[in-house]
Design an enzyme around this catalytic site. Structure first.
Site: not given
Length: 351
Positions: A66, A88, A135, A137, A159
């Site tokens: 994790d 990733l 990303t 974004e 995010y």
């Protein structure tokens, strides 16, 4: 076996992780993947390449882990001694990040730091190359069109803000420690392996289901949002190419073509033999099946983001010139491929 390169992939059970694992195995790597313990099985994307670890020919291994557990990551990196790490793993859903901002920051931002620190603490700086999944974004409220590696960032979600920290900590470790660490600023990339909560897969699955009489209406948010969509299989090759370079760097991967959600919807339904006609405006707009007059697409305000990102369009000139990377699949062909896969799945005929 000992002469083979070793790769470690976090997020191996996701769309990109599955395609990347497949690519690396084809390239002769030993591949280790990190997967989270989940209440439901989430390994369906990689079942076709999984091998029993006692098989003497096995080259693909899974480890529970994790991104919020630094000692766990340190242990996995120490055990696997990878030549390349592909980071990733992330809470990658923009809408969900508004509901779980703290977890998103912990996994996506600090998780990246934990992985970089594992490399540094274990003395693997000169052995291990690091790829970070950045990303488009990051560009958010785009400051210029198209966006390239020099375009200023303006994140518009928890995010994107978390990914911005991850981007800069990768740059920092590259400059501070001489680490071969690269950011891939990937614009939207889809495939039949895309999760069903993402808009493209939501559209193609719904188009297939509606055409088969298994669903009535597809509900969406901003129909006029525009994205630069490519095929995930081609984008993971770009990730691998970055780690093969003599020098690390940051690269945009994109098609340079923008498509609206509305157009993607039309193409998806066309593949099922349906033609969509639009009526109404704003939140009252609806997509009508031209043959039957039934409403099959509707707008639901709940799917609008608190801060919308209207237009993302990438310029991958650097990746083409330095890496030799190019996209090949058009967004229309991509939409059709996804619909065909969803039709096969819903009919129970998928191989």
């Amino acid at each position: 076996m000992t002469d083979r390169k070793v790769a470690l992939i976090s997020g191996v059970t996701g769309q990109d992780g599955a395609y990347l694992a497949e690519l690396l195995l084809d390239e002769g790597y030993i591949v280790h993947g990190i997967k989270r313990r989940s209440s439901s099985f989430n390994t369906q994307r990689i079942e076709h390449i999984y091998q029993e670890r006692h098989d003497p020919e096995a080259r693909f291994f899974l480890h529970y882990g994790d991104m919020t557990d630094s000692t766990n990551l340190l242990r996995i990196v120490q055990q696997t001694q990878p030549h390349e790490i592909y980071n990733l793993a992330a809470q990658s859903h923009v809408q969900v990040s508004f509901e779980t901002p703290e977890y998103t920051a912990n996994a996506d931002a600090i998780g990246t730091l934990r992985m970089l620190e594992a490399i540094r603490i274990l003395g693997l700086i000169h052995r291990t190359r690091f790829y970070q999944a950045s990303t488009s974004e990051l560009y958010g409220l785009a400051q210029e069109i198209p966006q390239n590696e020099k375009t200023p960032f303006y994140p518009r979600s928890p995010y994107a803000a978390a990914k911005l920290y991850a981007y800069w900590i990768v740059v920092n470790y590259r400059e501070a420690y001489g680490m071969h660490a690269s950011n891939g600023i990937l614009f939207n990339h889809e495939s039949p392996l895309r999760g069903e909560t993402f808009v493209t897969r939501k559209i193609t699955r719904a188009a297939a289901a509606i055409s088969l009489g298994k669903q009535e209406v597809l509900y969406l948010g901003n129909l006029d949002a525009q994205r630069d969509w490519g095929h995930a299989r081609e984008y993971v090759r770009g990730m691998w190419m970055m780690c093969q370079q003599d020098r690390p760097g940051d690269y945009v991967l994109a098609t340079g073509v923008t498509t609206s959600v509305r157009t993607f919807v039309e193409w998806a339904f066309e593949e099922t033999g349906m033609t969509i006609e639009w009526v109404g405006e704003g939140i009252e707009e609806r997509g009508i099946d031209a043959a039957t007059g039934k409403c099959v697409v509707a707008v639901d305000p709940r799917y609008f983001r608190p801060t919308e990102v209207d237009l993302l369009l990438g310029d991958a000139t650097k990746a083409r010139q330095v890496l030799g990377w190019r996209h090949e699949t058009s967004v229309r062909d991509l939409a059709c491929e996804m619909v065909r896969e969803d039709l096969s799945y819903l009919r129970g005929t998928r191989q």
